[in-house]
Design an enzyme around this catalytic site. Structure first.
Site, PDB file in Angstrom:
ATOM      1  N   CYS A 170      -4.610  -0.385  -2.382  1.00  0.00           N
ATOM      2  CA  CYS A 170      -4.857   0.917  -2.664  1.00  0.00           C
ATOM      3  C   CYS A 170      -4.380   1.195  -4.180  1.00  0.00           C
ATOM      4  O   CYS A 170      -3.553   0.526  -4.729  1.00  0.00           O
ATOM      5  CB  CYS A 170      -4.225   1.921  -1.907  1.00  0.00           C
ATOM      6  SG  CYS A 170      -2.374   2.250  -1.858  1.00  0.00           S
ATOM      7  N   CYS A 189       0.889  -1.313   0.018  1.00  0.00           N
ATOM      8  CA  CYS A 189      -0.053   0.002   0.013  1.00  0.00           C
ATOM      9  C   CYS A 189       0.970   1.213  -0.074  1.00  0.00           C
ATOM     10  O   CYS A 189       2.081   1.010   0.076  1.00  0.00           O
ATOM     11  CB  CYS A 189      -0.919  -0.015   1.208  1.00  0.00           C
ATOM     12  SG  CYS A 189      -0.254   0.311   2.849  1.00  0.00           S
ATOM     13  N   CYS A 242       3.374   0.811  -8.186  1.00  0.00           N
ATOM     14  CA  CYS A 242       4.211  -0.260  -7.957  1.00  0.00           C
ATOM     15  C   CYS A 242       5.120  -0.488  -9.086  1.00  0.00           C
ATOM     16  O   CYS A 242       4.696  -0.413 -10.347  1.00  0.00           O
ATOM     17  CB  CYS A 242       3.326  -1.414  -7.787  1.00  0.00           C
ATOM     18  SG  CYS A 242       4.196  -3.096  -7.621  1.00  0.00           S
TER      19      CYS A 242
END
Length: 133
Positions: free
Chosen positions: A80, A8, A87
């Site tokens: 999220c 997250c 990412c």
């Protein structure tokens, strides 16, 4: 041994709770970790609501994504949109799941109202981790 990574934004609430539940439900059968694209420190309310479930995450700490661990994971779960969108790219062998959960740290209101949001998010994370078993 399969490996899972919960991600997250700040590794302060959702991913820490997911790691705690995964350690309880997946146990020794998986390598389990969590991280964030930033570090925001462990949220004390996350510790509090997990303790209500008998899971102590009080010794966890906020960590940045480890690229080697990420790339060697079997499953990466983003909790999220920020983590999903930011990412790092993973090899095609890494399976990804996205759990679009609200950030309980953004909850407003009285302490009781804020804790209600933390508990709702915690309980949804628990259901999703149990579904992995």
């Amino acid at each position: 041994m399969p490996q899972i990574y919960f991600l997250c934004t700040g590794n302060s609430c959702r991913s820490q709770m997911a790691e705690g539940f995964a350690r309880q439900y997946l146990g020794q059968q998986w390598r389990i970790a969590s991280a964030g694209i930033e570090t925001h420190g462990l949220n004390p309310r996350a510790v509090q609501v997990m303790a209500e479930k008998g899971i102590d995450i009080g010794q966890y700490h906020s960590k940045l994504i480890d690229i080697d661990y990420l790339n060697s994971s079997d499953l990466v779960v983003t909790l999220c949109g920020d983590a999903r969108d930011r990412c790092p790219v993973t090899p095609p062998t890494v399976k990804k799941q996205h759990w679009p959960l609200p950030d309980p740290a953004q909850a407003q209101g009285s302490e009781a109202e804020i804790l209600t949001v933390f508990r709702q998010v915690r309980d949804e994370i628990e259901r999703r981790v149990q579904a992995l078993v």
